[in-house]
Design an enzyme around this catalytic site. Structure first.
Site: not given
Ligand code: GLA
Length: 429
Positions: A202, A146, A50
């Site tokens: 993240d 992350s 999103t």
């Molecule tokens: C990864 C990306 C985020 C986000 C998620 C999905 O973690 O780094 O920016 O788009 O996917 O929600």
């Protein structure tokens, strides 16, 4: 069920993290660091894919962190080392590094650290000092938690302090506007220096979360609210299942999803898909289905599915935030409703966004069958991790059930984490 004890990936304590990063720094650079900074990984409770659509997300910061012992230099050289690269220190010059695909391209993880200085310079903080840094991270690599944002954000708070930028404040007294600006620079690092077209969820989690809280992040305007999320006090826990299935954000799949959303928004005449409300969705989907995109009906169907996921996911996120904030204990009907929203999120990601994989689907199925109140993939998908909302005393049983299901299916053994909402990036010593 297997008799094997499931493996939990423990977070290093702040002391352990500081000690390990300092010891590596001393060993390699034969000097004392100016300090040790850290930044956490995250899990997202709901609100997936999103962020780049201007919608809502609800991440928490993990106790699992990247620790960076760093010392400012008088020149523009950056030297980096980690336990994995102990034999070969990465050396680069802030005057010559540049984005991925240019002659100044920075290899591997060094891009996430040196890249933050590069981005900050483009944001007006000119002539930043070089630095020596030793990185020790306990955020599982490639686990969809992350790990790369943790590197960027640890570099951001360290550079902020040694260069006197005054943007971060402390975890206890954060400068939230300054941290939002650091987020922008970390996202630019990820997009341009590492070449992964991610949104900002993240980095926002790593820099702007609060201990004991989930972060309601509105990616349209960058505003945040801190939602109390003390699961242990409710007799609950959030089990993270690292599927160990390969996950990458720069292999084209993530970018393809993002591009489809942009195409859909363009056809619908809105800036971002978050501009379509749940009420407007049926009409929007009809228009997409009828759209002549020049790529045939398969493309129209793809846009319908991606848009349906994004708009319904934003709605689910809003509903979960409302539930969590209604002041009632997270039990009975309320707990069931929260679990259903998580389950529905996974279904939507599986069927409409098509970004799960057999390991993720099996993790959520096995967790639910073993009594989880709700379960879903978290992060970008295509591998990485899933989360399950479970009773506090059922964490190990649910983990064992998932490990058993993996064994029967012949998947690699998963790893587990207990996700307790922790503090945002800051300085340790
Ligand atoms: C990864 C990306 C985020 C986000 C998620 C999905 O973690 O780094 O920016 O788009 O996917 O929600």
């Amino acid at each position: 069920m297997t008799n094997d004890v499931p493996v939990f990936a423990p977070a290093m304590s702040p002391q352990e993290g500081a000690r390990a990063a300092t010891a590596l720094f001393r060993e390699v650079f034969e000097a004392e660091p100016d300090g040790v900074w850290y930044a956490p990984g995250r899990v997202n409770i709901i609100g997936e894919h999103t962020d780049y659509n201007g919608g809502l997300a609800l991440p928490i910061a993990l106790p699992h962190r990247a620790h960076l012992a760093l010392r400012r230099r008088d020149d523009r050289i950056v030297r980096l080392v980690s336990p994995q690269t102990r034999e070969k220190v990465d050396v680069m010059d802030l005057d010559t590094i540049g984005p991925k695909g240019t002659p100044g391209e920075v290899a591997h993880w060094a891009a996430y650290i040196a890249g933050v200085a590069w981005a900050l310079e483009r944001d007006g903080f000119e002539n930043l000092p070089g630095f020596d840094a030793a990185l020790v991270s306990c955020v599982p690599l490639g686990g969809g938690l992350s790990s790369s944002a943790a590197l960027e954000c640890s570099a951001a708070v360290a550079i902020d302090e040694v260069a006197g930028l005054g943007l971060a404040g402390t975890p206890e007294e954060p400068n939230d506007a300054g941290r939002a600006r650091l987020v922008t620079n970390c996202v630019r690092t990820e997009n341009e220096m590492a070449g992964a077209p991610t949104g900002g969820m993240d980095q926002s989690a790593s820099l702007r979360c609060r201990e004991g809280h989930a972060l309601e992040l509105d990616c349209r305007d960058g505003s945040v609210a801190h939602v109390p999320f003390d699961l242990a006090a409710e007799g609950l826990a959030l089990l993270v299942i690292d599927t160990k299935a390969k996950h990458s954000l720069d292999d084209g799949q993530y970018g393809a999803r993002r591009a489809a959303c942009e195409r859909a928004a363009q056809i619908l005449g809105v800036e971002l898909l978050a501009d379509i409300s749940a009420e407007e969705l049926p009409d929007a989907l009809e228009r997409l289905a009828a759209s002549a995109t020049g790529q045939g009906t398969a493309d129209a169907e793809e846009l319908v599915k991606r848009t349906r996921h994004v708009v319904t996911e934003i709605d689910r996120t809003r509903k979960l935030v409302e539930l969590l904030q209604d002041g009632r204990p997270l039990r009975g009907e309320k707990l069931a409703a929260a679990g259903e929203l998580m389950d529905a999120s996974h279904e939507s990601l599986r069927v409409d966004y098509e970004c799960t994989c057999p390991e993720l689907d099996m993790a959520v199925e096995a967790a639910r069958a073993a009594g989880a109140h709700g379960a879903r993939m978290t992060g970008g998908g295509f591998g990485g991790s899933a989360i399950a909302l479970v009773d506090g005393d059922a964490v190990h049983d649910v983990a064992a059930a998932v490990a058993g299901a993996y064994e029967r299916e012949g998947f690699n053994p998963p790893a587990f984490l207990d996700a307790v909402p922790a503090a945002p990036a800051g300085r340790l010593v």
